[in-house]
Design a protein around this motif. Structure first.
Motif, mmCIF file in Angstrom:
data_model
loop_
_atom_site.group_PDB
_atom_site.id
_atom_site.type_symbol
_atom_site.label_atom_id
_atom_site.label_comp_id
_atom_site.label_asym_id
_atom_site.label_seq_id
_atom_site.Cartn_x
_atom_site.Cartn_y
_atom_site.Cartn_z
ATOM 1 N N HIS A 209 -83.980 -113.215 -9.462
ATOM 2 C CA HIS A 209 -83.238 -112.013 -9.052
ATOM 3 C C HIS A 209 -83.739 -110.741 -9.727
ATOM 4 C CE1 HIS A 209 -80.533 -114.605 -6.921
ATOM 5 N NE2 HIS A 209 -80.412 -115.345 -7.996
ATOM 6 N N ALA A 210 -84.791 -110.863 -10.546
ATOM 7 C CA ALA A 210 -85.349 -109.692 -11.246
ATOM 8 C C ALA A 210 -86.042 -108.785 -10.219
ATOM 9 C CB ALA A 210 -86.328 -110.179 -12.304
ATOM 10 N N PRO A 211 -86.225 -107.500 -10.508
ATOM 11 C CA PRO A 211 -85.907 -106.840 -11.767
ATOM 12 C C PRO A 211 -84.445 -106.378 -11.824
ATOM 13 C CG PRO A 211 -86.982 -105.288 -10.292
ATOM 14 C CD PRO A 211 -86.923 -106.603 -9.557
ATOM 15 N N TYR A 212 -83.959 -106.240 -13.048
ATOM 16 C CA TYR A 212 -82.573 -105.837 -13.289
ATOM 17 C C TYR A 212 -82.504 -104.387 -13.781
ATOM 18 C CZ TYR A 212 -81.899 -110.849 -13.019
ATOM 19 O OH TYR A 212 -81.900 -112.157 -12.578
ATOM 20 N N ASP A 213 -81.482 -103.682 -13.322
ATOM 21 C CA ASP A 213 -81.240 -102.310 -13.826
ATOM 22 C C ASP A 213 -80.674 -102.359 -15.228
ATOM 23 O OD1 ASP A 213 -81.854 -101.184 -11.266
ATOM 24 O OD2 ASP A 213 -79.928 -102.007 -10.609
ATOM 25 N N GLY A 214 -80.023 -103.460 -15.541
ATOM 26 C CA GLY A 214 -79.475 -103.621 -16.881
ATOM 27 C C GLY A 214 -79.468 -105.093 -17.261
ATOM 28 N N ILE A 215 -79.705 -105.367 -18.536
ATOM 29 C CA ILE A 215 -79.569 -106.726 -19.071
ATOM 30 C C ILE A 215 -78.739 -106.621 -20.340
ATOM 31 C CG2 ILE A 215 -80.752 -108.767 -19.978
ATOM 32 C CD1 ILE A 215 -83.212 -108.033 -18.349
ATOM 33 N N LEU A 216 -77.692 -107.424 -20.418
ATOM 34 C CA LEU A 216 -76.815 -107.402 -21.589
ATOM 35 C C LEU A 216 -76.823 -108.796 -22.205
ATOM 36 C CD1 LEU A 216 -73.353 -105.688 -21.697
ATOM 37 C CD2 LEU A 216 -73.686 -107.960 -22.665
ATOM 38 N N VAL A 217 -77.146 -108.877 -23.484
ATOM 39 C CA VAL A 217 -77.248 -110.171 -24.158
ATOM 40 C C VAL A 217 -76.124 -110.270 -25.185
ATOM 41 C CG1 VAL A 217 -78.754 -111.725 -25.453
ATOM 42 C CG2 VAL A 217 -79.749 -110.101 -23.821
ATOM 43 N N ALA A 218 -75.342 -111.358 -25.097
ATOM 44 C CA ALA A 218 -74.146 -111.486 -25.935
ATOM 45 C C ALA A 218 -74.321 -112.492 -27.058
ATOM 46 C CB ALA A 218 -72.953 -111.873 -25.058
ATOM 47 N N ALA A 219 -75.558 -112.814 -27.402
ATOM 48 C CA ALA A 219 -75.848 -113.687 -28.543
ATOM 49 C C ALA A 219 -77.158 -113.166 -29.132
ATOM 50 C CB ALA A 219 -75.977 -115.135 -28.091
ATOM 51 N N ALA A 220 -77.359 -113.395 -30.453
ATOM 52 C CA ALA A 220 -78.458 -112.681 -31.132
ATOM 53 C C ALA A 220 -79.700 -113.551 -31.350
ATOM 54 C CB ALA A 220 -77.958 -112.165 -32.479
ATOM 55 N N PRO A 221 -80.841 -113.149 -30.793
ATOM 56 C CA PRO A 221 -82.109 -113.782 -31.142
ATOM 57 C C PRO A 221 -82.695 -113.091 -32.372
ATOM 58 C CG PRO A 221 -82.478 -112.171 -29.421
ATOM 59 C CD PRO A 221 -81.007 -112.100 -29.781
ATOM 60 N N GLY B 83 -84.731 -99.330 -16.430
ATOM 61 C CA GLY B 83 -83.627 -100.244 -16.767
ATOM 62 C C GLY B 83 -83.377 -100.305 -18.272
ATOM 63 N N ARG B 84 -82.193 -100.806 -18.632
ATOM 64 C CA ARG B 84 -81.806 -100.840 -20.057
ATOM 65 C C ARG B 84 -81.416 -102.247 -20.469
ATOM 66 N NH1 ARG B 84 -78.261 -96.395 -18.118
ATOM 67 N NH2 ARG B 84 -79.672 -94.623 -18.062
ATOM 68 N N LEU B 85 -81.918 -102.648 -21.615
ATOM 69 C CA LEU B 85 -81.571 -103.938 -22.212
ATOM 70 C C LEU B 85 -80.717 -103.660 -23.448
ATOM 71 C CD1 LEU B 85 -81.972 -107.022 -22.896
ATOM 72 C CD2 LEU B 85 -84.155 -106.368 -23.938
ATOM 73 N N ILE B 86 -79.526 -104.249 -23.489
ATOM 74 C CA ILE B 86 -78.650 -104.091 -24.658
ATOM 75 C C ILE B 86 -78.604 -105.441 -25.354
ATOM 76 C CG2 ILE B 86 -76.372 -103.330 -25.460
ATOM 77 C CD1 ILE B 86 -77.927 -101.254 -23.720
ATOM 78 N N ALA C 182 -77.157 -101.559 -9.805
ATOM 79 C CA ALA C 182 -77.063 -102.446 -8.648
ATOM 80 C C ALA C 182 -77.076 -103.907 -9.102
ATOM 81 C CB ALA C 182 -78.225 -102.169 -7.699
ATOM 82 N N ARG C 183 -77.946 -104.219 -10.062
ATOM 83 C CA ARG C 183 -78.072 -105.612 -10.517
ATOM 84 C C ARG C 183 -78.077 -105.654 -12.032
ATOM 85 N NH1 ARG C 183 -80.183 -108.543 -6.912
ATOM 86 N NH2 ARG C 183 -82.141 -108.689 -5.953
ATOM 87 N N VAL C 184 -77.209 -106.477 -12.570
ATOM 88 C CA VAL C 184 -77.173 -106.646 -14.022
ATOM 89 C C VAL C 184 -77.235 -108.126 -14.367
ATOM 90 C CG1 VAL C 184 -75.615 -106.485 -16.014
ATOM 91 C CG2 VAL C 184 -76.026 -104.487 -14.613
ATOM 92 N N LEU C 185 -78.026 -108.446 -15.372
ATOM 93 C CA LEU C 185 -78.096 -109.813 -15.895
ATOM 94 C C LEU C 185 -77.336 -109.858 -17.215
ATOM 95 C CD1 LEU C 185 -79.351 -112.709 -15.913
ATOM 96 C CD2 LEU C 185 -81.250 -111.725 -17.221
ATOM 97 N N TYR D 29 -63.880 -103.632 -28.533
ATOM 98 C CA TYR D 29 -64.693 -102.441 -28.819
ATOM 99 C C TYR D 29 -66.170 -102.707 -28.533
ATOM 100 C CZ TYR D 29 -67.573 -99.122 -31.242
ATOM 101 O OH TYR D 29 -68.572 -98.216 -31.518
ATOM 102 N N VAL D 30 -66.640 -103.877 -28.940
ATOM 103 C CA VAL D 30 -68.069 -104.201 -28.764
ATOM 104 C C VAL D 30 -68.392 -104.336 -27.274
ATOM 105 C CG1 VAL D 30 -69.860 -105.927 -29.244
ATOM 106 C CG2 VAL D 30 -68.294 -105.212 -31.054
ATOM 107 N N VAL D 31 -67.480 -104.935 -26.519
ATOM 108 C CA VAL D 31 -67.668 -105.054 -25.064
ATOM 109 C C VAL D 31 -67.775 -103.656 -24.445
ATOM 110 C CG1 VAL D 31 -66.510 -105.745 -22.906
ATOM 111 C CG2 VAL D 31 -66.550 -107.303 -24.868
ATOM 112 N N ALA D 32 -66.862 -102.783 -24.843
ATOM 113 C CA ALA D 32 -66.853 -101.417 -24.285
ATOM 114 C C ALA D 32 -68.106 -100.658 -24.699
ATOM 115 C CB ALA D 32 -65.592 -100.680 -24.749
ATOM 116 N N ARG D 33 -68.494 -100.793 -25.954
ATOM 117 C CA ARG D 33 -69.669 -100.072 -26.484
ATOM 118 C C ARG D 33 -70.947 -100.531 -25.788
ATOM 119 N NH1 ARG D 33 -72.799 -96.705 -27.807
ATOM 120 N NH2 ARG D 33 -73.676 -96.338 -29.870
ATOM 121 N N MET D 34 -71.086 -101.847 -25.624
ATOM 122 C CA MET D 34 -72.289 -102.376 -24.963
ATOM 123 C C MET D 34 -72.314 -101.949 -23.493
ATOM 124 S SD MET D 34 -72.604 -106.157 -26.695
ATOM 125 C CE MET D 34 -74.256 -106.616 -26.172
ATOM 126 N N THR D 35 -71.143 -101.921 -22.881
ATOM 127 C CA THR D 35 -71.077 -101.529 -21.467
ATOM 128 C C THR D 35 -71.460 -100.058 -21.322
ATOM 129 O OG1 THR D 35 -69.307 -103.141 -21.179
ATOM 130 C CG2 THR D 35 -69.598 -101.546 -19.413
#
Ligand code: SAM
Length: 231
Positions: free
Chosen positions: A157-169, A184-187, A95-98, A72-78
């Motif tokens: 490779h920046a800039p990114y259209d999306g950045i998804l972070v899977a660990a919490a700072p 762009g969107r950062l999740i 086009a580019r996601v980090l 669910y979290v994978v789908a929600r973040m996507t």
């Protein structure tokens, strides 16, 4: 196109359909995301002993104190990354996601279905090697791998259209904000151990709009812009 032959006997179509129905019931609406979740063989990202639990909607251990994210979290973040919940014109195929925190590579595989190029960074070397091997095996050829500290982003490779972070700072790393394209969107989950806020940060010119999506529970982001050591 994802190759999905090995171990298929272990996961009947019905088991996988049940997970897809659960995602729909939980509010996942974007058919592109649903189809990507259906296409990615989650059992291929787990050790054999846990593969029979692959289509439960739960996080599971992958070693080194890390976890494969809950479907669910994978789908929600996507969805949040794609802007599925925004007015039509805002939904996009990035086009580019980090991705920061490859883990076993499951979320990476989902992103590879929906984005042109995926750049992914993992800190733990054995997880990095294993994820790279698996993703190549299933034919995710638009994924670029890096072993190292993703809290610094991947500036080449920046800039990114999306950045998804899977660990919490505890706080959003500045390099990730800097490497976001305009629009762009950062999740990212932000907060201390236990529970964090899942945020969507949208770059609008030199400003950043911040939205709270929901409360989540992630492992901590380690590294220069995160915790300094793993406890
Ligand atoms: N979404 C992944 C999946 O589906 O398997 C799970 C990711 S797991 C919850 C978080 C990952 O972030 C771990 O593999 C951990 O080693 C990694 N990680 C933590 N800090 C990191 C950092 N600074 N740079 C890169 N990876 C990091």
């Amino acid at each position: 196109m994802i190759a999905d032959s090995a171990g298929i006997g272990m996961t009947s179509a019905r088991t996988r359909d049940r997970l897809i129905q659960r995602l729909r019931d939980s509010g996942i609406r974007d058919e592109r995301v649903i189809e990507a979740m259906r296409a990615v063989p989650r059992h291929r990202f787990l050790e054999e002993a846990l593969a029979h639990r692959a289509y439960e909607d739960t996080a599971l251990p992958i070693g080194h104190g890390q976890t494969i994210s809950q479907p669910y979290v994978v789908a929600r973040m996507t969805e949040a990354l794609l802007g599925s919940d925004l007015p039509d014109r805002a939904a996009m195929r990035p086009a580019r996601v980090l991705e920061v925190g490859t883990g076993c590579g499951y979320q990476t595989a989902v992103l590879s279905q929906l984005c042109d190029q995926v750049y992914t960074i993992e800190l733990v070397e054995s997880l990095f090697n294993e994820a790279r091997r698996r993703l190549r095996q299933i034919g995710a050829h638009n994924v670029h791998f890096r072993h190292g500290d993703g809290s610094q982003g991947w500036s080449e490779h920046a800039p990114y259209d999306g950045i998804l972070v899977a660990a919490a700072p505890e706080e959003i790393p500045q390099p990730l904000l800097d490497q976001l394209a305009f629009g762009g969107r950062l999740i990212i989950p932000v907060g201390g151990r236990g529970s964090q806020e899942l945020l969507r940060i949208t770059r609008t010119g030199d400003d950043y709009r911040r939205e709270l999506l929901e409360r989540v529970m992630f492992v901590p982001l380690i590294g220069d812009q995160g915790e300094t050591t793993s406890r």
